[in-house]
Design a protein around this motif. Structure first.
Motif, PDB file in Angstrom:
ATOM      1  N   ASP A  34       6.598   4.475   7.245  1.00  0.00           N
ATOM      2  CA  ASP A  34       5.906   3.219   6.949  1.00  0.00           C
ATOM      3  C   ASP A  34       5.800   3.067   5.440  1.00  0.00           C
ATOM      4  N   GLY A  35       5.228   1.920   5.013  1.00  0.00           N
ATOM      5  CA  GLY A  35       5.158   1.627   3.590  1.00  0.00           C
ATOM      6  C   GLY A  35       4.335   2.630   2.800  1.00  0.00           C
ATOM      7  N   LEU A  36       3.192   3.065   3.361  1.00  0.00           N
ATOM      8  CA  LEU A  36       2.362   4.044   2.652  1.00  0.00           C
ATOM      9  C   LEU A  36       3.090   5.352   2.483  1.00  0.00           C
ATOM     10  N   ALA A  37       3.765   5.807   3.548  1.00  0.00           N
ATOM     11  CA  ALA A  37       4.505   7.061   3.478  1.00  0.00           C
ATOM     12  C   ALA A  37       5.626   6.955   2.451  1.00  0.00           C
ATOM     13  N   ALA A  38       6.260   5.781   2.384  1.00  0.00           N
ATOM     14  CA  ALA A  38       7.344   5.582   1.412  1.00  0.00           C
ATOM     15  C   ALA A  38       6.818   5.716  -0.016  1.00  0.00           C
ATOM     16  N   LEU A  39       5.641   5.128  -0.279  1.00  0.00           N
ATOM     17  CA  LEU A  39       5.074   5.229  -1.627  1.00  0.00           C
ATOM     18  C   LEU A  39       4.750   6.680  -1.978  1.00  0.00           C
ATOM     19  N   SER A  40       4.310   7.474  -1.005  1.00  0.00           N
ATOM     20  CA  SER A  40       4.060   8.895  -1.245  1.00  0.00           C
ATOM     21  C   SER A  40       5.358   9.616  -1.611  1.00  0.00           C
ATOM     22  N   PRO A  57       3.879  -0.628  10.184  1.00  0.00           N
ATOM     23  CA  PRO A  57       2.429  -0.442   9.977  1.00  0.00           C
ATOM     24  C   PRO A  57       2.165   0.067   8.560  1.00  0.00           C
ATOM     25  N   ASN A  58       0.921  -0.062   8.141  1.00  0.00           N
ATOM     26  CA  ASN A  58       0.504   0.502   6.848  1.00  0.00           C
ATOM     27  C   ASN A  58       1.404   0.027   5.720  1.00  0.00           C
ATOM     28  N   ILE A  59       1.435  -1.258   5.493  1.00  0.00           N
ATOM     29  CA  ILE A  59       2.197  -1.977   4.457  1.00  0.00           C
ATOM     30  C   ILE A  59       3.614  -2.279   4.965  1.00  0.00           C
ATOM     31  N   GLY A  60       3.902  -3.592   5.193  1.00  0.00           N
ATOM     32  CA  GLY A  60       5.221  -4.044   5.627  1.00  0.00           C
ATOM     33  C   GLY A  60       6.247  -3.973   4.509  1.00  0.00           C
ATOM     34  N   ILE A 175      -3.930  -1.557   3.046  1.00  0.00           N
ATOM     35  CA  ILE A 175      -2.610  -1.880   3.618  1.00  0.00           C
ATOM     36  C   ILE A 175      -2.464  -3.382   3.880  1.00  0.00           C
ATOM     37  N   PHE A 176      -3.527  -4.147   3.687  1.00  0.00           N
ATOM     38  CA  PHE A 176      -3.456  -5.605   3.808  1.00  0.00           C
ATOM     39  C   PHE A 176      -4.608  -6.210   3.018  1.00  0.00           C
ATOM     40  N   VAL A 177      -4.325  -7.344   2.345  1.00  0.00           N
ATOM     41  CA  VAL A 177      -5.368  -8.119   1.667  1.00  0.00           C
ATOM     42  C   VAL A 177      -5.082  -9.596   1.868  1.00  0.00           C
ATOM     43  N   ASN A 178      -6.135 -10.399   1.971  1.00  0.00           N
ATOM     44  CA  ASN A 178      -5.937 -11.849   2.017  1.00  0.00           C
ATOM     45  C   ASN A 178      -6.086 -12.435   0.622  1.00  0.00           C
ATOM     46  N   LEU A 179      -5.874 -13.784   0.527  1.00  0.00           N
ATOM     47  CA  LEU A 179      -5.915 -14.417  -0.796  1.00  0.00           C
ATOM     48  C   LEU A 179      -7.294 -14.301  -1.442  1.00  0.00           C
TER      49      LEU A 179
END
Length: 733
Positions: A34-40, A57-60, A175-179
């Motif tokens: 997932d995205g978080l694992a990729a950043l690690s 999951p965890n950041i698209g 892993i998600f934020v709105n405007l």
């Protein structure tokens, strides 16, 4: 050419097949689910190409691409989107920083297009890649379009919420934020995603949020009081919710900016604070009441300042909302309740004069000023005048103490008897300490028994006294034993359970409070003064009073001892301790009176030491003194307690034998005296030997006059000294 490749996909089969394929092509491959694992992975690995799925999951994938492009060292990284929704979603991969896009189809078609993308990147081909490759191998799915539409609709709703929304992993990574969240934090989305939510807050708020994240069982949780502060200075309320999904659990955090509201509240609070500071920093106590009913039968506290807390030794939160009589049950007897009722009914201010307030918790002198507010509440402004009243009382006590000391001192100077002084002392002490019982004792240094010089009548039974030589003698008990042993004063308001009473003889069960002090004079322990059962707890002042009077008693006792000693020296030989020639006639006269009363005879033995002068001349006066001391000791040993021995001077002694039955009995005593004194007397390494000559006269046979009887015994002694056959001779007329 071997390339470093990172494949990011949440589908484990795609990861495995694609990784195996690329490795067979000779490339080095790393994977992430997932995205978080990729950043690690990217923190420790720098790939040449990265293949990224969009829906994870965890950041698209789209957001992961934006984050990667925001990292300077990955500015030239070749990013390829590998997505199953490429056909249904109109993807422009360049919008979020990707270089190419491949739609997922069959494995062979994916492998084909992956190799083309790698070759294009390796050869640095100037040709433009298709916007979405591999569309020929997939079928469009209406269900996917509907899901994407629903997702977009959901994101539109979330992005139009006024509250900031964050989705977090269990450990707090965003892993998600709105405007609204972007606007709240003043940061771009790629700057927020993958960041730990805790790092956005000030240091004092970080600990609260970290603790909450460490205990998910406490969710949901709303933080409104003392709103946390973001690093940009905004204050926010936080609402944490736990979100359960099929294979993972995340945390939804909704944050609301309350900075403006807080500023308004702070302005109002500043005004309240100014009033509250004035209210709380008044030196006078202030209590605000409202009536509990129309009859004002009681009043309830509505405010209470710090001075009131200090004066009444109670916290504000313990009184607010509670009734006056509940908190201060003595208020009715004190008169405050009636005064409050009058002020509440009439509206006229009133002064409640200085009075003693007391209940089972509090005792003190108070002065109150009462008035009614327009709101109907009644205010009491009061002063604690206990210190002033105590000073007045202390002055009165000191005055009474000084007067008592003066009275006792006059008795000591006038050489009143120790019993009279003790009785006066006890009376003064009981009055000044308010004690029910008291006793003044002399200490017998030989037995440690106590000789009562003065005591309350009840003490006789408590202490189990007995008469001995006309004196009331008793053994120390309880804490008095501790004072006797430690020669230290004691104050105990629970003498029966006092830790110092352990392993001591038990004291009287009726004692509830005790003060006992030693009477000392120049480090000599002369006696003990004890008082007990004051109606109130004893204080240090009571202990100081007893210590003061104990000093007077010690002075009187020492003076009595000194007088007794002077009298003793006047009547006794200082070397041997025997009565001297001055008191001897009085003792002989007493013996004669007893003899007449009981119709008994007495014998007078005049004892003179032979060869004493030679010992003095040969060995000095110290040797002579040792001989005289030993002679006196042997004479005392030989005689009965009722008999009397006196030193008449030099080496001459006189013995009075009471109640003699016959001359034979006297002869027997004389023989024992001569034999005893003939035994050698040791002086250092010398063995000194003396003999004695004894002259005897009998009362009333030989004479009835003291001088004549003594003269005849002396005359008989001289005959014995000249005799060559006997060492004792009876007077023959």
């Amino acid at each position: 050419m071997t390339l470093k490749i990172l494949v990011v996909d949440n589908h484990p089969m795609i990861l495995k097949l694609l990784a195996n394929f690329l490795e067979k092509e000779g490339h080095e491959v790393m994977t992430a689910s997932d995205g978080l694992a990729a950043l690690s992975v990217l923190e420790v690995y720098a790939p040449d190409i990265i293949f990224v799925d969009l829906v994870m999951p965890n950041i698209g994938g789209d957001k992961l691409c934006r984050i990667i492009r925001g990292i300077p060292r990955f500015a030239d990284l070749f990013i390829v989107i590998l997505s199953a929704i490429a056909a249904e979603d109109d993807i422009d991969c360049k919008e979020f920083g990707a270089n190419a896009c491949i739609a997922k189809g069959s494995i062979k078609s994916i492998q084909k297009h992956v190799l083309e993308v790698i070759r294009h990147h390796t050869d640095k081909s100037p040709a433009t890649l298709e916007p979405v490759a591999n569309l020929e191998d997939i079928q469009y799915r209406s269900i996917t379009r509907e899901l994407l539409s629903s997702k977009n609709h959901f994101e539109a709703i979330i992005n139009n919420m006024s509250e900031a929304v964050f989705e977090l992993t269990a450990d707090g990574a965003i892993i998600f934020v709105n405007l609204a969240a972007l606007d709240l934090c003043n940061l771009a989305e790629e700057k927020l995603l993958a960041v730990n939510i805790v790092t956005l807050f000030s240091a004092e708020a970080q600990e609260r949020i970290t603790t909450l994240l460490a205990h998910p069982e406490r969710l949901p949780q709303l933080i409104e009081d003392n709103p946390p502060t973001l690093l940009n200075g905004k204050q926010v309320t936080l609402h944490f919710l736990e979100l359960y999904q099929k294979d993972r659990t995340t945390i939804i955090l909704m944050a609301k900016d309350v900075s403006d509201r807080r500023e308004t509240e702070q302005a109002l609070l500043a005004n309240e604070t100014r009033f509250r500071e004035l209210f709380n920093n008044m030196s006078s106590g202030v209590a605000v009441y409202e009536a509990t009913d129309l009859g004002a039968n009681d009043f309830v506290f509505v405010d209470f300042n710090r001075a009131a807390e200090r004066i009444n030794k109670i916290r504000k939160e313990q009184v607010i909302g509670r009734s006056l009589l509940e908190i201060f049950p003595g208020a009715k007897e004190f008169g405050l309740l009636a005064a409050l009722q009058r002020v509440w009914q009439t509206g006229r201010p009133e002064h409640h004069p200085i009075s003693l307030y007391t209940d089972n918790r509090l005792t003190g002198w108070r002065e109150n000023y009462l008035y009614k507010l327009p709101s109907g509440e009644v205010v009491a402004i009061f002063e604690d005048v206990t210190a002033r009243k105590q000073a007045e009382q202390k002055l009165a006590v000191e005055s009474a103490m000084n007067a008592a000391v003066a009275r006792i001192s006059r008795m000591i100077i006038s050489s009143d008897s120790l019993k009279d002084i003790s009785s006066a002392l006890l009376k003064e002490i009981l009055t000044l300490t308010g004690s029910k019982y008291g006793i003044i004792d002399l200490v017998d240094p030989q037995t440690n028994n106590l000789l009562a010089m003065a005591f309350s009548p009840e003490i006789r039974d408590m202490c189990t006294m007995h008469e001995e030589n006309g004196a009331c003698v008793h053994a120390p008990q309880g804490l008095v034993s501790w004072v006797l042993e430690n020669k230290t004063a004691i104050l105990s308001n629970a003498p029966l359970t006092d830790y110092r009473a352990k392993s001591l003889p038990p004291g009287p069960a009726s004692l509830t409070r005790l003060v006992a002090v030693p009477a000392m004079f120049n480090h000599d322990f002369l006696g003990i003064i004890s008082v007990a059962n004051s109606p109130k707890a004893y204080e240090k002042r009571d202990l100081a009073t007893l210590e003061h009077f104990a000093s007077l008693f010690a002075l009187a006792a020492q003076k009595k001892q000194a007088q007794d000693h002077i009298a003793h020296l006047a009547h006794h030989d200082p070397l041997t301790g025997l009565i001297n020639r001055h008191i001897f006639p009085d003792r002989l006269a007493q013996a004669m009176i007893l003899s007449q009363r009981h119709r008994k005879k007495i014998a007078l033995l005049y004892v003179d030491l032979d060869k004493f002068k030679q010992i003095n001349d040969a060995h000095g006066h110290l040797a002579g003194d040792a001989v005289l001391i030993e002679v006196a000791a042997r004479l005392r040993t030989l005689l009965r307690d009722s008999d009397t021995v006196a030193r008449m001077g030099g080496d001459e002694f006189v013995v009075i034998l009471h109640d003699i039955s016959s001359k034979t009995a006297v002869q027997h005593v004389a023989t024992k005296i001569i034999a005893s004194l003939a035994d050698p007397i040791l002086f250092h390494d010398l063995r000194l030997t003396i003999t004695a000559s004894v002259g005897i006269s009998i009362y009333p046979d030989d004479d009835k006059q003291i001088d004549a009887l003594l003269h005849k015994a002396d005359k008989a002694m001289y005959l014995a000294k000249k005799s060559s056959t006997t060492s004792y001779i009876f007077y023959e007329g």
